[in-house]
Design a protein around this motif. Structure first.
Motif, PDB file in Angstrom:
ATOM      1  N   PHE A 177     -38.452  25.659  13.829  1.00  0.00           N
ATOM      2  CA  PHE A 177     -38.458  26.234  12.491  1.00  0.00           C
ATOM      3  C   PHE A 177     -39.266  27.529  12.387  1.00  0.00           C
ATOM      4  O   PHE A 177     -38.938  28.397  11.584  1.00  0.00           O
ATOM      5  CB  PHE A 177     -38.996  25.213  11.486  1.00  0.00           C
ATOM      6  N   TRP A 178     -40.342  27.652  13.171  1.00  0.00           N
ATOM      7  CA  TRP A 178     -41.195  28.838  13.048  1.00  0.00           C
ATOM      8  C   TRP A 178     -41.314  29.632  14.345  1.00  0.00           C
ATOM      9  O   TRP A 178     -42.010  30.643  14.378  1.00  0.00           O
ATOM     10  CB  TRP A 178     -42.596  28.429  12.573  1.00  0.00           C
ATOM     11  N   GLY A 179     -40.672  29.188  15.417  1.00  0.00           N
ATOM     12  CA  GLY A 179     -40.791  29.883  16.689  1.00  0.00           C
ATOM     13  C   GLY A 179     -42.157  29.737  17.313  1.00  0.00           C
ATOM     14  O   GLY A 179     -42.573  30.574  18.117  1.00  0.00           O
ATOM     15  N   TYR A 180     -42.852  28.660  16.952  1.00  0.00           N
ATOM     16  CA  TYR A 180     -44.229  28.470  17.416  1.00  0.00           C
ATOM     17  C   TYR A 180     -44.294  28.449  18.933  1.00  0.00           C
ATOM     18  O   TYR A 180     -43.483  27.813  19.601  1.00  0.00           O
ATOM     19  CB  TYR A 180     -44.771  27.156  16.858  1.00  0.00           C
ATOM     20  N   SER A 181     -45.263  29.154  19.477  1.00  0.00           N
ATOM     21  CA  SER A 181     -45.445  29.209  20.924  1.00  0.00           C
ATOM     22  C   SER A 181     -46.914  29.394  21.213  1.00  0.00           C
ATOM     23  O   SER A 181     -47.508  30.394  20.813  1.00  0.00           O
ATOM     24  CB  SER A 181     -44.645  30.364  21.535  1.00  0.00           C
ATOM     25  N   MET A 182     -47.512  28.421  21.872  1.00  0.00           N
ATOM     26  CA  MET A 182     -48.911  28.497  22.256  1.00  0.00           C
ATOM     27  C   MET A 182     -49.007  28.043  23.693  1.00  0.00           C
ATOM     28  O   MET A 182     -48.564  26.947  24.034  1.00  0.00           O
ATOM     29  CB  MET A 182     -49.771  27.605  21.366  1.00  0.00           C
ATOM     30  N   ALA A 183     -49.559  28.887  24.546  1.00  0.00           N
ATOM     31  CA  ALA A 183     -49.604  28.577  25.982  1.00  0.00           C
ATOM     32  C   ALA A 183     -50.278  27.246  26.246  1.00  0.00           C
ATOM     33  O   ALA A 183     -49.830  26.451  27.060  1.00  0.00           O
ATOM     34  CB  ALA A 183     -50.311  29.700  26.725  1.00  0.00           C
ATOM     35  N   ALA A 184     -51.360  26.965  25.503  1.00  0.00           N
ATOM     36  CA  ALA A 184     -52.079  25.714  25.739  1.00  0.00           C
ATOM     37  C   ALA A 184     -51.256  24.504  25.337  1.00  0.00           C
ATOM     38  O   ALA A 184     -51.382  23.427  25.909  1.00  0.00           O
ATOM     39  CB  ALA A 184     -53.402  25.730  24.965  1.00  0.00           C
ATOM     40  N   GLU A 185     -50.375  24.677  24.309  1.00  0.00           N
ATOM     41  CA  GLU A 185     -49.587  23.544  23.847  1.00  0.00           C
ATOM     42  C   GLU A 185     -48.341  23.331  24.692  1.00  0.00           C
ATOM     43  O   GLU A 185     -47.890  22.224  24.895  1.00  0.00           O
ATOM     44  CB  GLU A 185     -49.163  23.788  22.391  1.00  0.00           C
ATOM     45  N   ARG A 239     -47.369  37.574  13.591  1.00  0.00           N
ATOM     46  CA  ARG A 239     -46.521  38.387  12.708  1.00  0.00           C
ATOM     47  C   ARG A 239     -47.339  39.390  11.902  1.00  0.00           C
ATOM     48  O   ARG A 239     -46.768  40.133  11.091  1.00  0.00           O
ATOM     49  CB  ARG A 239     -45.747  37.465  11.758  1.00  0.00           C
ATOM     50  N   GLU A 240     -48.671  39.349  12.074  1.00  0.00           N
ATOM     51  CA  GLU A 240     -49.566  40.252  11.335  1.00  0.00           C
ATOM     52  C   GLU A 240     -49.357  40.100   9.835  1.00  0.00           C
ATOM     53  O   GLU A 240     -49.178  41.067   9.087  1.00  0.00           O
ATOM     54  CB  GLU A 240     -49.357  41.707  11.774  1.00  0.00           C
ATOM     55  N   LEU A 241     -49.414  38.829   9.378  1.00  0.00           N
ATOM     56  CA  LEU A 241     -49.228  38.513   7.969  1.00  0.00           C
ATOM     57  C   LEU A 241     -50.569  38.178   7.328  1.00  0.00           C
ATOM     58  O   LEU A 241     -51.467  37.646   7.987  1.00  0.00           O
ATOM     59  CB  LEU A 241     -48.304  37.297   7.812  1.00  0.00           C
ATOM     60  N   PRO A 242     -50.732  38.470   6.043  1.00  0.00           N
ATOM     61  CA  PRO A 242     -51.900  37.930   5.338  1.00  0.00           C
ATOM     62  C   PRO A 242     -51.782  36.420   5.230  1.00  0.00           C
ATOM     63  O   PRO A 242     -50.688  35.857   5.348  1.00  0.00           O
ATOM     64  CB  PRO A 242     -51.836  38.606   3.966  1.00  0.00           C
ATOM     65  N   LEU A 243     -52.894  35.775   4.977  1.00  0.00           N
ATOM     66  CA  LEU A 243     -52.898  34.317   4.944  1.00  0.00           C
ATOM     67  C   LEU A 243     -51.917  33.776   3.908  1.00  0.00           C
ATOM     68  O   LEU A 243     -51.193  32.814   4.177  1.00  0.00           O
ATOM     69  CB  LEU A 243     -54.314  33.808   4.646  1.00  0.00           C
ATOM     70  N   SER A 244     -51.860  34.390   2.731  1.00  0.00           N
ATOM     71  CA  SER A 244     -50.981  33.881   1.683  1.00  0.00           C
ATOM     72  C   SER A 244     -49.518  33.938   2.112  1.00  0.00           C
ATOM     73  O   SER A 244     -48.737  33.015   1.829  1.00  0.00           O
ATOM     74  CB  SER A 244     -51.178  34.682   0.399  1.00  0.00           C
ATOM     75  N   ALA A 245     -49.110  35.004   2.803  1.00  0.00           N
ATOM     76  CA  ALA A 245     -47.720  35.118   3.248  1.00  0.00           C
ATOM     77  C   ALA A 245     -47.407  34.090   4.330  1.00  0.00           C
ATOM     78  O   ALA A 245     -46.304  33.528   4.369  1.00  0.00           O
ATOM     79  CB  ALA A 245     -47.453  36.531   3.759  1.00  0.00           C
ATOM     80  N   ALA A 246     -48.351  33.832   5.243  1.00  0.00           N
ATOM     81  CA  ALA A 246     -48.134  32.821   6.282  1.00  0.00           C
ATOM     82  C   ALA A 246     -48.009  31.436   5.660  1.00  0.00           C
ATOM     83  O   ALA A 246     -47.176  30.628   6.078  1.00  0.00           O
ATOM     84  CB  ALA A 246     -49.279  32.861   7.288  1.00  0.00           C
ATOM     85  N   VAL A 247     -48.837  31.148   4.652  1.00  0.00           N
ATOM     86  CA  VAL A 247     -48.742  29.859   3.965  1.00  0.00           C
ATOM     87  C   VAL A 247     -47.401  29.731   3.259  1.00  0.00           C
ATOM     88  O   VAL A 247     -46.761  28.672   3.289  1.00  0.00           O
ATOM     89  CB  VAL A 247     -49.908  29.698   2.969  1.00  0.00           C
ATOM     90  N   GLN A 248     -46.941  30.807   2.622  1.00  0.00           N
ATOM     91  CA  GLN A 248     -45.651  30.778   1.935  1.00  0.00           C
ATOM     92  C   GLN A 248     -44.507  30.498   2.911  1.00  0.00           C
ATOM     93  O   GLN A 248     -43.568  29.771   2.582  1.00  0.00           O
ATOM     94  CB  GLN A 248     -45.413  32.096   1.213  1.00  0.00           C
ATOM     95  N   SER A 249     -44.577  31.060   4.108  1.00  0.00           N
ATOM     96  CA  SER A 249     -43.534  30.834   5.100  1.00  0.00           C
ATOM     97  C   SER A 249     -43.467  29.358   5.490  1.00  0.00           C
ATOM     98  O   SER A 249     -42.374  28.777   5.568  1.00  0.00           O
ATOM     99  CB  SER A 249     -43.790  31.698   6.340  1.00  0.00           C
ATOM    100  N   VAL A 250     -44.609  28.744   5.736  1.00  0.00           N
ATOM    101  CA  VAL A 250     -44.634  27.326   6.104  1.00  0.00           C
ATOM    102  C   VAL A 250     -44.213  26.458   4.922  1.00  0.00           C
ATOM    103  O   VAL A 250     -43.424  25.516   5.070  1.00  0.00           O
ATOM    104  CB  VAL A 250     -46.040  26.940   6.599  1.00  0.00           C
ATOM    105  N   ALA A 251     -44.725  26.766   3.730  1.00  0.00           N
ATOM    106  CA  ALA A 251     -44.396  25.965   2.554  1.00  0.00           C
ATOM    107  C   ALA A 251     -42.908  26.043   2.223  1.00  0.00           C
ATOM    108  O   ALA A 251     -42.304  25.043   1.819  1.00  0.00           O
ATOM    109  CB  ALA A 251     -45.235  26.428   1.357  1.00  0.00           C
TER     110      ALA A 251
END
Length: 307
Positions: free
Chosen positions: A198-206, A53-65
């Motif tokens: 919840f986050w649309g997580y997608s990782m090819a390895a997973e 999403r090209e987010l700064p770390l603080s914004a990514a943490v806020q989304s998860v929190a």
């Protein structure tokens, strides 16, 4: 009215930073056998959001929190550990279990009011109460809500410490708090299905499907031509060759090798020796003089230089 287009699915991101991957590589990312037991680290979700999403770390943490806070007890958390299944977290141990640091004891001490010139005053017994470490704050909040508050406050921070593996006396440098020695949430996980929901997580390895058929193996080898040959993959390969008549039958080895995208010699080597290496191209063999002929001095020197 034109039909609405479905939301775009984020493409698979680049791997997480090597420093973080090194911290999490030794953890067992399952809570139970089977697909339902697959887990993903909360920190990996944060890295994934920041990259895709090209987010700064603080914004990514806020989304998860925010999701952890709003879902509460509906979103179970697990703590991954090396060499064993991950354990479910509770409201009382999500950031670490309460543990005894010092047992209760009685020690002999000089009275605190005694000055230096009264050093010969006899010591008296003083009771020392036990000490407990309580890393998880008390309260009725769910494990997810307590984790949300911790990561929201701490994960965007940096701390000054020596880099891992640095020589003694090396100057301290700014290091991310996330994944560091003091990070009590470093091993917290959610189910992979919850991360996707919840986050649309997608990782090819997973999300890679399990390889059970020869068709699965073809797709895997073409997508990962240099991947090691796992024992289960070799068993699928051997069964396919046998089903077509065996290696001795005309055209079997060549046909199977062509479908996998490798040379027949490579196929025979994998089946014969149980080779664990990836496909590194054709196997070159040493050229030697034909039987019955003695090599001359020039051929001997040339062969030694080449090999």
């Amino acid at each position: 009215m034109p039909a609405k287009k479905p939301p775009a699915t984020p493409s698979a991101p680049a791997p997480a930073p090597a420093a973080w991957r090194a911290e999490s590589s030794g953890l067992h990312m399952r809570s139970a056998p089977g697909a339902a037991g697959r887990l993903v680290l909360l920190a990996d979700v944060v890295h994934w959001l920041a990259q895709t999403r090209e987010l700064p770390l603080s914004a990514a943490v806020q989304s998860v929190a925010h999701t952890l806070e709003t879902q509460g007890a509906k979103l179970p958390l697990f703590r991954a550990q090396p060499g064993d299944y991950a354990q479910p977290c509770t409201s009382g141990n999500v950031l670490g279990s309460c543990r005894l640091i010092q047992k209760a004891q009685t020690v002999l001490r000089r009275p605190s009011w005694a000055s230096d010139w009264q050093g010969d005053r006899p010591a008296v017994p003083v009771p020392v109460p036990e000490k407990w470490a309580t890393p998880t704050p008390p309260g009725p909040e769910s494990a997810a809500q307590k984790a949300a508050r911790f990561i929201l406050e701490n994960w965007p921070r940096t701390v000054h410490a020596r880099p891992p593996g640095a020589a003694p006396g090396a100057p301290a440098q700014a290091q991310p708090f996330m994944g560091g020695p003091s990070d009590k949430a470093a091993a917290l996980c959610v189910r992979l299905s919850d991360a996707v929901a919840f986050w649309g997580y997608s990782m090819a390895a997973e999300l890679a499907p399990e390889i059970r058929t020869f068709a699965d193996l073809i797709a895997h080898r073409k997508a990962n031509p240099r991947a090691p040959w796992e024992p289960a993959h070799r068993a699928i390969l051997a069964a396919e060759v046998q089903a077509r008549g065996g290696r001795g039958a005309a055209g079997v080895a060549a046909g199977v090798a062509a479908e996998l995208g490798i040379e027949p010699a490579r196929l025979n080597k994998v089946l014969s020796s149980g080779d664990q290496a990836g496909d590194e191209g054709p196997t070159h063999t040493e050229r030697r003089p034909a039987p019955g002929r003695v090599e001359n001095a020039f051929e001997s020197v040339l062969r030694k230089r080449r090999y």
